[in-house]
Design a protein around this motif. Structure first.
Motif, short mmCIF file in Angstrom:
data_model
loop_
_atom_site.label_atom_id
_atom_site.label_comp_id
_atom_site.label_asym_id
_atom_site.label_seq_id
_atom_site.Cartn_x
_atom_site.Cartn_y
_atom_site.Cartn_z
N LEU A 176 -15.81 25.00 -4.47
CA LEU A 176 -15.33 26.38 -4.39
C LEU A 176 -15.06 26.78 -2.95
O LEU A 176 -14.07 27.48 -2.65
N LEU A 177 -15.92 26.33 -2.05
CA LEU A 177 -15.79 26.68 -0.64
C LEU A 177 -14.51 26.10 -0.05
O LEU A 177 -13.77 26.78 0.67
N LEU A 178 -14.22 24.84 -0.38
CA LEU A 178 -13.01 24.21 0.16
C LEU A 178 -11.76 24.85 -0.43
O LEU A 178 -10.78 25.10 0.29
N ALA A 179 -11.77 25.14 -1.73
CA ALA A 179 -10.62 25.79 -2.36
C ALA A 179 -10.36 27.15 -1.71
O ALA A 179 -9.21 27.52 -1.43
N GLY A 180 -11.44 27.90 -1.46
CA GLY A 180 -11.29 29.19 -0.80
C GLY A 180 -10.76 29.03 0.61
O GLY A 180 -9.91 29.81 1.06
N VAL B 41 -18.69 10.48 -5.42
CA VAL B 41 -19.14 11.58 -6.26
C VAL B 41 -18.72 12.92 -5.65
O VAL B 41 -18.19 13.80 -6.34
N SER B 42 -18.94 13.08 -4.35
CA SER B 42 -18.57 14.33 -3.69
C SER B 42 -17.06 14.56 -3.75
O SER B 42 -16.60 15.69 -3.97
N PHE B 43 -16.28 13.50 -3.57
CA PHE B 43 -14.82 13.62 -3.61
C PHE B 43 -14.36 14.04 -5.00
O PHE B 43 -13.47 14.89 -5.15
N PHE B 44 -14.98 13.47 -6.04
CA PHE B 44 -14.63 13.81 -7.42
C PHE B 44 -14.89 15.29 -7.69
O PHE B 44 -14.04 16.00 -8.24
N TRP B 45 -16.07 15.77 -7.30
CA TRP B 45 -16.41 17.17 -7.55
C TRP B 45 -15.57 18.12 -6.72
O TRP B 45 -15.26 19.23 -7.16
N THR B 46 -15.17 17.69 -5.54
CA THR B 46 -14.31 18.53 -4.70
C THR B 46 -12.99 18.81 -5.40
O THR B 46 -12.54 19.97 -5.46
#
Length: 298
Positions: A79-83, A181-186
């Motif tokens: 959410l933070l990166l999308a924002g 995993v982090s990349f997938f959730w991002t």
């Protein structure tokens, strides 16, 4: 890590910054014609498809990529990166590519400043001095009059803060989850969030702009792929300084394609910020290398 791998990593980072600069130019063009949320939504659809396709090719497939031990943290990161992407593209349309990126280059300084409260790392006086000098450079860029800042100046500063926090939380998440995993959730979290926000602002696009949108999506995926390859062949600390070339590339795009100008205070301030950022990267690398000998951080 061999010298040959480091050289390849540097060239991959240069290519990454160039591709991301093109992506920013395309985003600026499209966001000037359509709602920012809609543009980012479509971009995230393609990004999520890229992330899922990449995960499907790894061992364990999509199920393994989604198996996080800290779902709330991963969702918040996404959410933070999308924002941050939305805020930064908004800055492009209000301030232009050159000034937005000149301010945004302060994010490594914010990473250093926030690494203490977020990760519990110690930051010594040398890096605090560099951080202070770097933000003096930001003040030179913003050129406040009588102590009053333009509200527009806060937009890229907010984006820099959000991106710095995202980077720190990514490092925190890496203590339990793999980078895959982090990349997938991002990608997937961002796509869900941007669809929920952007679908309400849908408007028809011209055929030409759909072409630009397709190119934007391809540039985004290519940039992430290049960045992954870059970190696979070289240490991050060795190639990270070359990420500042993005400021040069976006300045060229801003001036040649969008008629922007590089004001003297922006050029001087950007040099100060970049210099301070390079020093903090150097100190971080030096302190990391000397950590086993229990030298105090600085």
């Amino acid at each position: 890590m061999t010298e040959q791998n480091t050289r390849l990593g540097i060239w991959l980072m240069v290519a990454t910054t160039f591709v991301f600069s093109l992506q920013d130019g395309l985003s600026r063009h499209l966001a000037a014609e359509y709602n920012v949320l809609m543009v980012v939504m479509i971009r995230y659809w393609f990004f999520a498809a890229f992330v899922v396709a990449l995960a499907a090719r790894q061992a364990g497939g999509v199920r393994a990529a989604a198996a996080t031990r800290q779902p709330l943290l991963q969702i918040f990161r996404g959410l933070l990166l999308a924002g941050e992407v939305c805020v930064m593209i908004l800055a492009f349309t209000r301030l232009g590519l050159v000034e937005s990126h000149a301010v945004f280059t302060s994010y490594p300084l914010l990473v250093a400043a926030l690494s203490g409260p977020v990760l519990g790392e110690k930051v010594g006086w040398r890096r605090w001095t560099a951080i202070a000098i770097g933000f003096a450079g930001v003040l030179i860029i913003l050129q406040p009059g009588y102590g009053v800042f333009s509200p527009l100046a806060a937009i890229p500063l907010l984006a820099a803060f959000m991106f710095a926090l995202y980077g720190l939380l990514t490092r925190y998440a890496a203590r339990q989850d793999t980078s895959a995993v982090s990349f997938f959730w991002t990608g997937t979290t961002g796509a869900v969030a941007m669809t929920a926000a952007g679908i309400w602002f849908w408007e028809p696009m011209t055929a030409a702009d759909w072409g630009w949108m397709a190119l934007l999506c391809c540039m985004g995926s290519l940039g992430h792929w290049l960045l992954i390859k870059c970190y696979e062949v070289a240490e991050a600390s060795a190639v990270q300084p070359f990420a500042y070339l993005q400021l040069v590339f976006v300045a060229i795009l801003g001036v040649t394609l969008f008629g922007e100008t590089v004001r003297l205070n922006v050029a001087i301030g950007a040099l100060v910020v970049v210099g301070a950022g390079l020093f903090t990267l150097w100190r971080q690398r030096k302190v990391g290398a000397s950590a086993p000998s229990s030298l105090p951080p600085s």
